[in-house]
Design a protein around this motif. Structure first.
Motif, short mmCIF file in Angstrom:
data_model
loop_
_atom_site.label_atom_id
_atom_site.label_comp_id
_atom_site.label_asym_id
_atom_site.label_seq_id
_atom_site.Cartn_x
_atom_site.Cartn_y
_atom_site.Cartn_z
N CYS A 167 0.86 -1.18 0.00
CA CYS A 167 0.00 0.00 0.00
C CYS A 167 0.90 1.23 0.00
O CYS A 167 2.07 1.15 0.36
N ILE A 168 0.34 2.37 -0.43
CA ILE A 168 1.12 3.60 -0.57
C ILE A 168 0.59 4.64 0.40
O ILE A 168 -0.62 4.87 0.49
N HIS A 169 1.51 5.27 1.13
CA HIS A 169 1.17 6.36 2.04
C HIS A 169 1.79 7.64 1.51
O HIS A 169 2.97 7.66 1.14
N ASP A 170 0.99 8.70 1.49
CA ASP A 170 1.48 10.00 1.03
C ASP A 170 1.90 10.82 2.24
O ASP A 170 1.09 11.07 3.15
N ASP A 171 3.17 11.23 2.26
CA ASP A 171 3.69 12.00 3.39
C ASP A 171 4.01 13.43 2.95
O ASP A 171 5.01 14.02 3.36
N VAL A 231 8.96 -0.72 5.16
CA VAL A 231 8.50 0.49 4.50
C VAL A 231 9.65 1.07 3.68
O VAL A 231 10.77 1.22 4.19
N LEU A 232 9.37 1.37 2.40
CA LEU A 232 10.36 1.94 1.49
C LEU A 232 9.88 3.29 0.98
O LEU A 232 8.69 3.47 0.71
N GLY A 233 10.80 4.23 0.80
CA GLY A 233 10.46 5.49 0.16
C GLY A 233 10.45 5.33 -1.35
O GLY A 233 11.37 4.73 -1.92
N VAL A 234 9.40 5.83 -2.02
CA VAL A 234 9.30 5.72 -3.48
C VAL A 234 8.99 7.10 -4.06
O VAL A 234 8.47 7.98 -3.37
N VAL A 266 1.54 -7.16 -5.22
CA VAL A 266 0.09 -7.09 -5.40
C VAL A 266 -0.41 -5.80 -4.76
O VAL A 266 -0.21 -5.57 -3.56
N ASP A 267 -1.01 -4.95 -5.57
CA ASP A 267 -1.53 -3.66 -5.10
C ASP A 267 -2.85 -3.89 -4.37
O ASP A 267 -3.83 -4.36 -4.95
N THR A 268 -2.88 -3.53 -3.09
CA THR A 268 -4.11 -3.68 -2.31
C THR A 268 -5.05 -2.50 -2.49
O THR A 268 -6.21 -2.54 -2.04
N GLY A 269 -4.57 -1.41 -3.11
CA GLY A 269 -5.39 -0.22 -3.25
C GLY A 269 -5.46 0.58 -1.97
O GLY A 269 -6.29 1.48 -1.84
N CYS A 270 -4.60 0.28 -1.01
CA CYS A 270 -4.62 0.93 0.30
C CYS A 270 -3.86 2.26 0.22
O CYS A 270 -2.67 2.34 0.48
N ARG A 271 -4.59 3.33 -0.17
CA ARG A 271 -4.12 4.71 -0.17
C ARG A 271 -5.33 5.58 -0.41
O ARG A 271 -6.46 5.09 -0.27
N ILE A 272 -5.18 6.80 -0.76
CA ILE A 272 -6.35 7.66 -0.94
C ILE A 272 -7.23 7.06 -2.03
O ILE A 272 -6.85 6.95 -3.19
#
Length: 282
Positions: A167-171, A231-234, A266-272
């Motif tokens: 999942c992707i988190h926006d910081d 957790v990795l920065g992308v 596998v993209d879980t869609g876990c972000r906005i």
């Protein structure tokens, strides 16, 4: 008309033969001036015709010294030595020329000159030694024991791919990709992100997940629970590719044991917002 190859080689006339000259190849002259070499050969011919064979030999020795691979100079010198009764000297001259050809890779010319010298002089120990050197050079081109000496290569094996959900988190000014996955057989200890040039952009150690512990990433139906997370920065470029369902410009590899292996993300869609799950192979 005379059929004596030695007379033809030095340019001495037979019954009605004109002077025969074997011209040097242009590529073999290097920095030697053709006019100088031609002058020496012409001078040796005139001295031979005048009966001054000693002086002619001295001139041809000079010609061979400045152009050791010149075919015409070599053959004239060998023929003059043979005509003077110095068969050993003539044979040694053929051997010398052959030894010059082998190191520069012209084994074909060395072989032709051996055949020519043997036809002119017949059997001689120097010719036998030259023949052995040619045989050794030919064998070196394709050594017969190469296959036997080569170690047996292991059969290629296909490395497994480690499965991960993300999942992707926006910081704000940076995005973070949280990976959860691995299996009981493929327990990851570290992860690395590589760019298009296979340069490592970032490397992190995995944090183990206890048995039954649920991670942050949404579990995709049918997928087993993971055994580790990180957790990795992308970059924006990576996120844009993932959102567009395109191949990522970066590759994620996991370290399992002592090997770095590819991953299936596998993209879980876990972000906005929520998106249908997509699969990306890196």
């Amino acid at each position: 008309m005379s059929d004596d190859l030695r007379l033809r080689a030095i340019g001495a006339p037979g019954d009605s033969d004109p002077v025969v000259s074997i011209e040097p190849a242009e590529a073999e002259m290097h920095d030697v001036h053709r006019s100088d070499l031609d002058a020496l050969k012409d001078g040796a011919t005139m001295l031979t015709q005048a009966g001054n064979r000693v002086a002619a030999l001295a001139v041809m020795w000079s010609a061979v010294a400045i152009a050791p691979t010149d075919l015409g100079a070599h053959r004239r010198l060998a023929a003059m030595l043979a005509n003077a009764g110095d068969i050993d000297g003539a044979a040694n001259e053929y051997a010398r020329y052959i030894e010059f050809m082998i190191p520069i890779g012209d084994v074909g010319r060395a072989t032709m000159e051996l055949a020519y010298g043997a036809k002119v002089l017949g059997d001689h120990p120097a010719m036998h030694e030259a023949a052995e050197k040619i045989v050794t050079a030919v064998r070196a081109l394709a050594p017969g024991d190469l296959a036997a000496a080569a170690p047996t290569l292991p059969m290629p094996r296909l490395l497994p791919k480690a499965p991960f959900r993300f999942c992707i988190h926006d910081d704000g000014d940076r995005h973070w990709m949280q990976l959860e996955g691995g299996t009981a057989d493929l327990v990851p200890t570290a992860v690395r992100l590589l760019d298009r040039n296979d340069e490592v952009v970032e490397m992190r150690k995995f944090i183990p997940l206890a048995a039954g512990q649920k991670g942050h990433a949404k579990i995709v139906e049918g997928e087993p629970n993971g055994v580790a997370w990180v957790v990795l920065g992308v970059s924006d470029e990576v996120v844009a590719a993932l959102d567009g369902g395109k191949p990522s410009p970066y590759r994620v590899e996991a370290k399992v044991g002592e090997e770095w292996i590819s991953t299936v993300l596998v993209d879980t869609g876990c972000r906005i917002g929520r998106r249908p799950s997509r699969v990306a192979v890196s």
